[in-house]
Design a protein around this motif. Structure first.
Motif, PDB file in Angstrom:
ATOM      1  N   PRO A  79     -25.876 -15.292  34.290  1.00 50.32           N
ATOM      2  CA  PRO A  79     -24.640 -14.598  33.954  1.00 50.32           C
ATOM      3  C   PRO A  79     -25.012 -13.201  33.466  1.00 50.32           C
ATOM      4  O   PRO A  79     -25.931 -13.066  32.678  1.00 50.32           O
ATOM      5  CB  PRO A  79     -24.057 -15.433  32.807  1.00 50.32           C
ATOM      6  CG  PRO A  79     -24.986 -16.575  32.607  1.00 50.32           C
ATOM      7  CD  PRO A  79     -26.250 -16.325  33.334  1.00 50.32           C
ATOM      8  N   ALA A 137     -15.288 -15.048  36.941  1.00 47.40           N
ATOM      9  CA  ALA A 137     -14.494 -15.025  35.713  1.00 47.40           C
ATOM     10  C   ALA A 137     -13.023 -15.229  36.037  1.00 47.40           C
ATOM     11  O   ALA A 137     -12.312 -15.945  35.338  1.00 47.40           O
ATOM     12  CB  ALA A 137     -14.699 -13.707  34.968  1.00 47.40           C
ATOM     13  N   VAL A 138     -12.562 -14.589  37.122  1.00 51.65           N
ATOM     14  CA  VAL A 138     -11.157 -14.750  37.508  1.00 51.65           C
ATOM     15  C   VAL A 138     -10.900 -16.183  37.948  1.00 51.65           C
ATOM     16  O   VAL A 138      -9.903 -16.796  37.577  1.00 51.65           O
ATOM     17  CB  VAL A 138     -10.809 -13.781  38.654  1.00 51.65           C
ATOM     18  CG1 VAL A 138      -9.341 -13.884  38.988  1.00 51.65           C
ATOM     19  CG2 VAL A 138     -11.166 -12.354  38.274  1.00 51.65           C
ATOM     20  N   LEU A 194     -12.500 -18.823  37.102  1.00 50.48           N
ATOM     21  CA  LEU A 194     -12.546 -19.672  35.913  1.00 50.48           C
ATOM     22  C   LEU A 194     -11.183 -19.722  35.235  1.00 50.48           C
ATOM     23  O   LEU A 194     -10.696 -20.795  34.855  1.00 50.48           O
ATOM     24  CB  LEU A 194     -13.583 -19.096  34.951  1.00 50.48           C
ATOM     25  CG  LEU A 194     -14.092 -19.976  33.837  1.00 50.48           C
ATOM     26  CD1 LEU A 194     -14.846 -21.148  34.402  1.00 50.48           C
ATOM     27  CD2 LEU A 194     -15.002 -19.171  32.931  1.00 50.48           C
ATOM     28  N   GLY A 195     -10.552 -18.555  35.093  1.00 46.87           N
ATOM     29  CA  GLY A 195      -9.235 -18.487  34.475  1.00 46.87           C
ATOM     30  C   GLY A 195      -8.218 -19.293  35.273  1.00 46.87           C
ATOM     31  O   GLY A 195      -7.433 -20.067  34.720  1.00 46.87           O
ATOM     32  N   LEU A 217     -21.653 -24.476  33.040  1.00 48.12           N
ATOM     33  CA  LEU A 217     -21.611 -24.054  31.636  1.00 48.12           C
ATOM     34  C   LEU A 217     -20.250 -23.514  31.217  1.00 48.12           C
ATOM     35  O   LEU A 217     -20.002 -23.290  30.041  1.00 48.12           O
ATOM     36  CB  LEU A 217     -22.662 -22.968  31.377  1.00 48.12           C
ATOM     37  CG  LEU A 217     -24.110 -23.278  31.759  1.00 48.12           C
ATOM     38  CD1 LEU A 217     -24.962 -22.043  31.606  1.00 48.12           C
ATOM     39  CD2 LEU A 217     -24.641 -24.389  30.880  1.00 48.12           C
ATOM     40  N   GLY A 218     -19.382 -23.257  32.205  1.00 50.00           N
ATOM     41  CA  GLY A 218     -18.119 -22.620  31.858  1.00 50.00           C
ATOM     42  C   GLY A 218     -18.297 -21.152  31.518  1.00 50.00           C
ATOM     43  O   GLY A 218     -17.463 -20.544  30.869  1.00 50.00           O
ATOM     44  N   ILE A 219     -19.419 -20.565  31.962  1.00 54.56           N
ATOM     45  CA  ILE A 219     -19.678 -19.146  31.720  1.00 54.56           C
ATOM     46  C   ILE A 219     -19.760 -18.450  33.072  1.00 54.56           C
ATOM     47  O   ILE A 219     -20.602 -18.807  33.888  1.00 54.56           O
ATOM     48  CB  ILE A 219     -20.996 -18.961  30.961  1.00 54.56           C
ATOM     49  CG1 ILE A 219     -20.868 -19.555  29.561  1.00 54.56           C
ATOM     50  CG2 ILE A 219     -21.383 -17.490  30.874  1.00 54.56           C
ATOM     51  CD1 ILE A 219     -22.181 -19.794  28.896  1.00 54.56           C
ATOM     52  N   LEU A 240     -30.388 -20.263  31.222  1.00 56.74           N
ATOM     53  CA  LEU A 240     -30.203 -20.024  29.792  1.00 56.74           C
ATOM     54  C   LEU A 240     -31.476 -19.507  29.119  1.00 56.74           C
ATOM     55  O   LEU A 240     -31.425 -18.920  28.044  1.00 56.74           O
ATOM     56  CB  LEU A 240     -29.754 -21.315  29.104  1.00 56.74           C
ATOM     57  CG  LEU A 240     -28.320 -21.731  29.396  1.00 56.74           C
ATOM     58  CD1 LEU A 240     -28.014 -23.039  28.715  1.00 56.74           C
ATOM     59  CD2 LEU A 240     -27.363 -20.654  28.927  1.00 56.74           C
ATOM     60  N   PRO A 289     -19.679 -28.417  30.643  1.00 57.65           N
ATOM     61  CA  PRO A 289     -20.598 -29.552  30.759  1.00 57.65           C
ATOM     62  C   PRO A 289     -19.961 -30.822  31.312  1.00 57.65           C
ATOM     63  O   PRO A 289     -20.621 -31.594  31.996  1.00 57.65           O
ATOM     64  CB  PRO A 289     -21.048 -29.772  29.314  1.00 57.65           C
ATOM     65  CG  PRO A 289     -20.864 -28.470  28.652  1.00 57.65           C
ATOM     66  CD  PRO A 289     -19.718 -27.796  29.332  1.00 57.65           C
ATOM     67  N   GLU A 294     -29.513 -24.707  33.385  1.00 53.38           N
ATOM     68  CA  GLU A 294     -30.357 -24.790  32.191  1.00 53.38           C
ATOM     69  C   GLU A 294     -31.413 -23.696  32.225  1.00 53.38           C
ATOM     70  O   GLU A 294     -31.698 -23.036  31.225  1.00 53.38           O
ATOM     71  CB  GLU A 294     -31.046 -26.162  32.126  1.00 53.38           C
ATOM     72  CG  GLU A 294     -30.118 -27.302  31.739  1.00 53.38           C
ATOM     73  CD  GLU A 294     -29.474 -27.083  30.372  1.00 53.38           C
ATOM     74  OE1 GLU A 294     -30.178 -26.635  29.450  1.00 53.38           O
ATOM     75  OE2 GLU A 294     -28.261 -27.346  30.236  1.00 53.38           O
ATOM     76  N   LEU A 314      -8.612 -23.001  34.737  1.00 52.68           N
ATOM     77  CA  LEU A 314      -8.090 -23.463  33.446  1.00 52.68           C
ATOM     78  C   LEU A 314      -6.590 -23.678  33.529  1.00 52.68           C
ATOM     79  O   LEU A 314      -6.065 -24.651  33.004  1.00 52.68           O
ATOM     80  CB  LEU A 314      -8.418 -22.441  32.360  1.00 52.68           C
ATOM     81  CG  LEU A 314      -9.796 -22.584  31.735  1.00 52.68           C
ATOM     82  CD1 LEU A 314     -10.082 -21.419  30.813  1.00 52.68           C
ATOM     83  CD2 LEU A 314      -9.862 -23.888  30.956  1.00 52.68           C
TER      84      LEU A 314
END
Lengths: 319, 656
Positions: free
Chosen positions: B263, B326-327, B329-330, B317-319, B134, B341, B131, B333
């Motif tokens: 980020p 980033a890799v 995260l992919g 946050l999925g960011i 952000l 969240p 938080e 998924l």
């Protein structure tokens, strides 16, 4: 050691020769390099990763994803036709990028240089706001923008991109004036939204799928509602004729033979037809599409080109 | 909580963590092979694993790679990953004086501490920290970049004006290519090679490593001092240095965690900020920048803390917090794990199992890292120059290619290396250039975005100077900028000694002329930018034009100072000029041959040629034979490894 090296060298040379004489029946005879002209973590990467596991199961060869980022995709696309044309090198393509970029200046390729073989999905444009935002509906947003011209700020990914064009087109259709702030990629644009740095985001349905309860979609630019968001209206329902987004597909170097292009197109179609793949895609907020190699694809590409060029011209992005 | 520890510490997960850390450390130690790439290559393998094991493996590789970047930074003055830039500042001077083994051990201990702090923050504080991250808007990123630039004052070797000019140059070359915020093509002069801009990792390799190679061949002297026999890991000594820096290591770990959680910032900025703070408050016998272990402690603990820190926005946050995230995260998924969240609420199992796995990997890094570090040190110290130069040169070439599979990036890398060498000799050190290059894009994006938003709401001043967080960063920047000048300011205020600066003798006319010419060249670069900016749209032009104008002012000031004081700081180059010129020439020649002969053959030709350039004095045929065999085998192993294990599409040309 030297012996091993020699054998390996002969092996590599043999493979090279095999590659040259490759025909559609034997294809794919080795792993297929799948170049994403962006960095990792974006929509192009994630959908390529989805395809990756299905490709191996269905066709027995690895689909190797690599990244060639730079210039908003231009670095990759300008080198597409210098890659080997045996079907084992393919590259992701994105619309509107491949249509708008070459018309903005010399970016090393023309739209016609790109041989698309399949368009397999798109991420529909959507207006996204924070869950606690006062903007509860599209009408709220329009009212606010009319009351405070220019003060409503949208984050979005890049300039001359799907997000940017959507902002321009919607402003025209709704008769409002808003401010577009370009960020580097969807991730950064979502961060700005979540941190309340901007009033709203021009994003995609995928943002809604990823962020869940944190955000609210005001409208999506689809023909019909997205199955993952049955409560979110389409722009069409609300009286704005907007069906758009970022379309993604696969292209091959222009030297790739006709029969391999067709076979590749069939292979991507086969993955697209797999219910497990579709489920993954839809849950991620993507929207499926199937336009395979041939006259259909040419016609579709021509129609998109006309639309995008008109929109970009009226927005002053291209001359 | 305990059940998560149990599920993390299964034999499979322990084995994966161990293998991951080892592989990551080795990959990270090769300049050009970044953590991002290491993780990306692994993704398909993880599809067939349970999601938590896959995460542990990728997390372990990532941690290892960030630490492995320290080896090349310490032993070759080349940051193996951008996170290790500030490790070179003190690590390389330590290695030069024979303390490379100590430096490697200090780096290992610091990395472990930083990694643990980051992982614990991820365990306990992830949602609130996400938080907080952000609150960082475009303007804060802009100010953070400016804060990073305040290090120029500390990094310019002796001549502040030269440092500022070099930083401006770095900022300007970071603008080359298609602008992210305005989609306009800038400063490419019609060249398609420059379209994608200067790739940062390859620029780092060029600017830091090529000058080392060029100087290495000039004289027969050893690359690094040989260590005394039987010193082992020097672990007690390293531990002593760490204890001496206990506040430093904690502060740097916290900085690393916080910056990692932003980020869009990442390990390179975390390391630089931590280094800057350590230097400002620094203790110890040696000065910072001349081999104070505190510099390594700061950078290495901070950059490993970004691993845990970076996972905070990624998981919450999925960011992605950093590019390797980033890799990952992919990959998650694809595994069907939805980050964002809901993850901490619904997918708690996998999250906690992963965090304990990450902690385990970090602790395993201690023995693994020490051992691999010792091997790396031994290999670099013992290798004769005739092996070291060709092998390292080949590594820079293949590593640069692998970043985005681009041959032109290699050529850019070598050219930047030549610029870096000349700049160093003229007293413009390369670090300010690198600082500008890394921070330029972040500063510009933040500035243009902040400006657009401020303009829209009609409150530009409030946007840039009215946000509390911005004010904190601005204050820190001022302190950091002014601190190095504190003695001078004090003297000015006290007026005790009107002319306290140590007077150097006026330089000879030739040196003054050389300096004058180099200032004029930088001035010309700035002028070209000003002229080119005229034809760009305002969004694309404002930042580079402002920097170029400033650069012109600094160049003018430097010229006036030069004429008035005739004070010149330069480095002399001893040894063979011909051999020096041969290094970049042969490398560029090799690059030109790649597309026809193939990567392997071009690499072999380049390697063998460099071997002759680097060898001084006569040697027996037997020596030559072993030498050649060593170089050839290493190059072939690298070529096959990159092509077949890492799936890098090296051009094959005719044969290899």
């Amino acid at each position: 050691m030297i012996r091993k090296t020699l054998f390996a060298a002969i092996g590599v040379a043999a493979l090279g020769l095999a590659g040259m004489s490759a025909n559609a029946e034997e294809f794919p005879s080795k792993s297929v390099d799948y170049v994403i002209p962006f960095g990792p973590g974006g929509e192009s990467d994630i959908t390529a990763r989805f395809q990756q596991s299905f490709f191996k199961d269905k066709f027995g060869q690895e689909l190797v994803v690599s990244y060639k980022p730079g210039g908003g995709g231009a670095v990759g696309w300008s080198q597409l036709n210098s890659m080997a044309g045996d079907g084992h090198s393919i590259m992701g393509i994105n619309l509107p990028h491949i249509i708008v970029k070459p018309r903005q200046g010399d970016v090393g390729f023309q739209t016609d240089d790109i041989t698309a073989v399949y368009m397999f999905h798109y991420t529909p444009d959507a207006i996204v706001v924070n869950a606690d935002s006062d903007l509860k509906s599209l009408q709220d947003l329009i009212d606010y923008a009319k009351a405070y011209p220019k003060q409503l700020t949208f984050s979005g990914s890049g300039k001359g991109t799907a997000n940017h064009l959507a902002q321009i087109i919607f402003d025209q259709k709704a008769g409002i004036e808003t401010t577009y702030v370009a960020f580097k990629g969807t991730g950064a644009s979502v961060t700005a939204l979540l941190g309340n740095q901007v009033s709203a985001q021009w994003g995609y349905t995928t943002v809604g799928a990823k962020q869940g309860d944190k955000v609210r979609l005001l409208a999506v630019a689809m023909e019909e509602r997205h199955p993952a968001f049955p409560d979110v209206p389409t722009f069409k329902e609300l009286g704005f004729d907007m069906v758009s987004g970022a379309y993604r597909g696969i292209a091959v170097p222009s030297s790739t033979p006709e029969d391999i292009r067709q076979k590749l197109s069939g292979m991507i179609a086969e993955i697209n037809a797999d219910p497990a793949f579709q489920k993954q895609m839809l849950e991620g907020g993507f929207a499926m599409m199937d336009i395979g190699y041939g006259a259909d694809l040419d016609a579709w590409m021509a129609a998109r080109t006309e639309d995008y060029v008109a929109a970009a011209k009226s927005a002053g992005i291209i001359d | 909580m305990f059940e998560y520890v149990l599920s993390a510490f299964t034999p499979l997960n322990i084995a994966l963590a161990l293998a991951g850390v080892a592989a990551g450390t080795i990959i990270g130690s090769i300049p050009g092979l970044t953590a991002t790439m290491a993780v990306a290559v692994l993704v398909p393998i993880t599809f067939s694993m349970p999601a938590d094991s896959a995460l542990i493996l990728m997390g372990a590789i990532y941690t290892g790679a960030i630490y492995g970047g320290a080896y090349a930074a310490i032993l070759l003055n080349t940051p193996g990953t951008p996170s290790a830039i500030a490790t070179t500042f003190d690590g390389y001077p330590m290695a030069r004086r024979g303390d490379g083994d100590l430096a490697v051990s200090v780096a290992c201990l610091s990395s472990v501490v930083g990694g643990i702090v980051g992982a614990i923050a991820l365990l306990l504080l992830a949602p609130p920290l996400a938080e907080a991250a952000l609150a960082f808007g475009p303007v804060e990123y802009f100010w953070l970049a400016i804060f990073g630039l305040s290090l120029i004052a500390a990094l310019s070797t002796g001549d502040f004006l030269k440092g500022v000019i070099a930083a401006c140059f770095g900022l300007l070359i970071s603008m080359i290519g298609i602008s992210e915020t305005s989609a306009e093509v800038r400063f490419t002069f019609g060249s398609q090679t420059l379209l994608g801009g200067i790739e940062i990792v390859s620029a780092l390799i060029g600017l830091y490593c090529i000058p080392v190679l060029i100087d290495l061949v000039a004289t027969p002297a050893r690359h690094l001092e040989m260590p005394e026999k039987g010193r082992g890991f020097r672990l007690p000594e390293a531990f002593g240095k760490l204890m001496l820096n206990k506040f430093n290591v904690l502060r740097s770990s916290v900085i690393g965690t916080l910056v990692g959680a932003l980020p869009g910032a990442g390990g390179s900025i975390a390391g630089l900020v931590a280094y800057s703070e350590a230097r400002r408050t620094g203790k110890g016998d040696e000065k910072y920048g001349e081999g104070n272990p505190g510099g390594i402690v700061a950078t290495e603990s901070a950059n490993n803390a970004t691993v845990g820190g970076g996972f905070i926005p990624t998981l919450v946050l999925g960011i992605p917090g950093t590019p390797p995230d980033a890799v990952i995260l992919g990959a998650l998924l694809v595994q069907g794990v939805k980050t964002g969240p809901t993850l901490f609420a619904e997918g708690a199992n996998i999250v906690y199992t992963f965090i304990f796995g990450l902690l385990l990997a970090t602790i395993l890094m201690l023995p693994v890292g020490l051992m691999i570090g010792r091997f790396a040190y031994g290999a670099i110290v013992r290798s004769p120059k005739a092996v070291l130069v060709p092998v390292v040169a080949f590594m820079t070439v293949i590593g640069t290619f692998a970043i985005r599979n681009s041959i032109s990036d290699i050529a850019i890398m070598v050219v930047l290396g030549i610029i870096g060498w000349i700049a160093t000799k003229r007293g413009f050190s390369v670090s300010p250039i690198v600082l500008g290059l890394i921070l330029g894009r972040i500063a510009e994006q933040g500035f243009v975005q902040g400006w657009t938003i401020g303009d829209a709401v009609g409150n530009l001043w409030g946007q840039f100077f009215g946000r509390p967080l911005s004010l904190v960063i601005i204050a820190m920047t001022l302190v950091s900028f002014l601190y190095p000048f504190l003695p001078q300011i004090k003297r000015l205020v006290m007026r005790s000694n009107p002319n306290p600066v140590i007077e150097r003798d006026p330089a000879p006319m030739s040196a003054v002329l050389r300096d004058g010419i180099s200032f004029l060249i930088f001035g010309a670069v700035a002028l070209v930018v000003v002229v080119e900016s005229a034809s760009l749209n305002p969004d694309a032009a404002v930042f580079p034009r402002t920097i170029a104008m400033g650069m012109l002012v600094f160049v003018a000031a430097a010229l006036i100072k030069l004429v008035l004081t005739r004070d010149v700081i330069e480095e002399t180059a001893e040894g063979s000029v011909v051999r020096r010129i041969a290094v970049p020439t042969i490398m560029l020649g090799g690059v030109a041959l790649i597309s026809t002969l193939g990567f392997g053959v071009a690499g072999l030709l380049m390697g063998v040629a460099l071997m002759f350039v680097a060898q001084h004095g006569r040697a027996s045929p037997q020596f030559w034979l072993t030498l050649t065999a060593g170089v050839v085998i290493t190059i072939l192993v690298f070529t096959f490894g990159f092509r077949n294990l890492l799936a890098v599409p090296l051009p094959a040309g005719w044969f290899l």
